[in-house]
Structures are given as C-alpha cells and as structure tokens.
Design a protein around this motif. Structure first.
Motif, PDB file in Angstrom:
ATOM      1  N   GLN A  66      60.808  57.365  21.076  1.00 19.56           N
ATOM      2  CA  GLN A  66      61.817  57.207  20.044  1.00 19.56           C
ATOM      3  C   GLN A  66      63.053  58.039  20.370  1.00 19.56           C
ATOM      4  OE1 GLN A  66      59.651  54.666  19.155  1.00 19.56           O
ATOM      5  NE2 GLN A  66      60.937  54.847  17.336  1.00 19.56           N
ATOM      6  N   CYS A  67      64.179  57.639  19.802  1.00 23.44           N
ATOM      7  CA  CYS A  67      65.432  58.386  19.964  1.00 23.44           C
ATOM      8  C   CYS A  67      65.391  59.583  19.030  1.00 23.44           C
ATOM      9  CB  CYS A  67      66.623  57.486  19.639  1.00 23.44           C
ATOM     10  SG  CYS A  67      66.673  55.973  20.623  1.00 23.44           S
ATOM     11  N   THR A  68      65.201  60.753  19.565  1.00 23.83           N
ATOM     12  CA  THR A  68      64.922  61.927  18.738  1.00 23.83           C
ATOM     13  C   THR A  68      66.144  62.459  18.010  1.00 23.83           C
ATOM     14  OG1 THR A  68      65.242  63.354  20.670  1.00 23.83           O
ATOM     15  CG2 THR A  68      63.003  62.617  20.205  1.00 23.83           C
ATOM     16  N   ASN A  69      67.343  62.054  18.419  1.00 25.62           N
ATOM     17  CA  ASN A  69      68.551  62.599  17.803  1.00 25.62           C
ATOM     18  C   ASN A  69      69.245  61.632  16.849  1.00 25.62           C
ATOM     19  OD1 ASN A  69      68.989  65.326  19.190  1.00 25.62           O
ATOM     20  ND2 ASN A  69      68.619  63.960  20.921  1.00 25.62           N
ATOM     21  N   THR A  94      69.050  59.220  13.286  1.00 26.74           N
ATOM     22  CA  THR A  94      68.365  59.129  12.006  1.00 26.74           C
ATOM     23  C   THR A  94      67.330  58.008  12.035  1.00 26.74           C
ATOM     24  OG1 THR A  94      70.319  59.942  10.827  1.00 26.74           O
ATOM     25  CG2 THR A  94      68.684  58.739   9.543  1.00 26.74           C
ATOM     26  N   SER A 141      64.735  57.944  13.933  1.00 23.27           N
ATOM     27  CA  SER A 141      64.084  57.910  15.249  1.00 23.27           C
ATOM     28  C   SER A 141      63.803  56.488  15.721  1.00 23.27           C
ATOM     29  CB  SER A 141      62.785  58.724  15.221  1.00 23.27           C
ATOM     30  OG  SER A 141      63.043  60.073  14.923  1.00 23.27           O
ATOM     31  N   GLU A 179      71.140  59.505  24.877  1.00 24.79           N
ATOM     32  CA  GLU A 179      71.577  59.493  23.486  1.00 24.79           C
ATOM     33  C   GLU A 179      72.992  60.066  23.402  1.00 24.79           C
ATOM     34  OE1 GLU A 179      68.243  60.594  20.595  1.00 24.79           O
ATOM     35  OE2 GLU A 179      67.479  61.390  22.490  1.00 24.79           O
ATOM     36  N   GLY A 211      72.717  62.683  13.426  1.00 29.18           N
ATOM     37  CA  GLY A 211      71.888  61.494  13.349  1.00 29.18           C
ATOM     38  C   GLY A 211      72.596  60.185  13.592  1.00 29.18           C
ATOM     39  N   CYS A 213      71.679  55.083  21.312  1.00 26.41           N
ATOM     40  CA  CYS A 213      70.618  55.541  22.211  1.00 26.41           C
ATOM     41  C   CYS A 213      70.117  54.355  23.015  1.00 26.41           C
ATOM     42  CB  CYS A 213      69.489  56.154  21.390  1.00 26.41           C
ATOM     43  SG  CYS A 213      67.958  56.477  22.295  1.00 26.41           S
TER      44      CYS A 213
END
Length: 205
Positions: free
Chosen positions: A25-28, A30, A32, A175, A181, A185
């Motif tokens: 997942q894109c951790t940065n 909102t 994810s 990202e 958020g 990404c």
C-alpha cells in the motif's frame, strides 16, 4: 465432462489468490491505497554494493528514467512535495531493498523552465542528508513526469544481493505527496535483473 469443468474453475480460483497480494500500500497517502501501475516505473534500477558487498554504509541504490502519468499532480519539491522512493525485491509483496524520503527544500532543490514548458527540477545534497546525493525530475506539460535520475549514496541495501540472476526482479514504488496524505503513488516491476557481482541492473520489460 462435469468433473473436468469443475477442475478448471478450481485452478483459476487458486491462481488468482497471489495476484491480490502483489501490491503493497501507499503508506503516505490517505487511506493507504494501492499504487497505480506504471509501465516504466522501474525503467532502470542499479544496485551498487562496491567492494564490500551489501551493507557497510557504502551501497548506491539508483533509479533512472522512472516515468509516470499524473495530470492532476502539482509537483513543487522546493515548497510542498515530498518524494518517497521504495525499492522492493520481487514485486512489492517481497522484502524491501531500500527506502528514502526527500522532504521539500528550497535550498536543495532548484528548477529551470525550458522553452517547451518542461520544468526541470534538480536536487543536490553534498551532505547526503536523506540518502540521496543527486536527483532530477522533469515535469512535462500535460502531466507526464520523469525521474531522470535519483542517486543514493552511503546507504545499506537490505535483502541483497539478488541471489537468483535472470529470475529476481525489482520494483520501484514512488510517492509524490504533500506530507498530509495528498498526492500520487505508483509502481511497476522490472524485467529479471542481471549481474551477480558488485552491480546488479534491473530494467523495464
């Protein structure tokens, strides 16, 4: 005949299970979300271990010409945009090779606008504060972006070297975000990597 049809259906169902786990997942961002696939996300990745092999704080992870489409992205690393790059071994469901984040900086980033409207952003950090010595991102009118280069230095590449030459692949997840958020990404795998010495190279299909 009925047994054969049921067997085929079962095989298809089982084969779909690993595909759902391909993307981290894109951790940065909102919520994810999963990263957006981009064909040339991993256009060229170099993993340089120098004479000591992986580790010893002298590895040089490098990313070249990673290209993505993001028409709604506002890219301004001097004031608002964080650049986070994560390299994974064997897709982003595998172990992490390297991760870094360059926060916005008006002193480390500079830009020039070319005659065709492309904004050429260059990053230069002699102290390698964030694990990156130099980087360049071209923002092309219409929403095409190219990470021309991103050169790590004095780093440790984890889970390396890639021990199965011509079989292991690398995956770049990038990202571009505002730290709150919002952003874009993307990711995409390379073809099987080559090289088994102090430098391994992974290129797009």
């Amino acid at each position: 005949m009925r047994f054969m049809i049921r067997a085929v259906v079962l095989t298809v169902t089982v084969s779909l299970v690993p595909l759902a786990a391909v993307h981290a997942q894109c951790t940065n961002l909102t919520g994810s979300p999963a990263p957006v696939f981009q064909q040339y996300a991993s256009n060229k990745i170099k993993l340089k271990y120098l004479g000591t092999g992986p580790g010893s704080n002298d590895d040089q992870p490098q990313l070249f010409k990673s290209t993505f489409q993001a028409p709604t992205l506002t890219f301004n690393p001097a004031t608002t945009t964080y650049v986070t790059v994560t390299l994974w071994r064997n897709m982003v469901s595998g172990p992490m090779l390297w991760n870094t984040t360059i926060p916005p900086s008006p002193t480390l980033w500079s830009s020039v606008t070319l005659g065709n409207g492309t904004v050429r952003w260059k990053f230069n950090d002699p102290l390698v504060t964030y694990g990156v010595r130099k980087a360049q991102v071209n923002a092309i009118p219409g929403g095409t972006f190219i990470i021309v280069k991103l050169l790590g230095k004095f780093q440790n590449i984890a889970n390396a070297p890639l021990t199965t030459p011509n079989a292991d692949v690398a995956d770049a997840m990038v990202e571009m975000h505002d730290g709150a958020g919002n952003g874009f990404c993307y990711d995409g795998p390379s073809a099987p990597c080559t090289g088994s010495g102090n430098t391994q190279t992974c290129k797009a299909f």
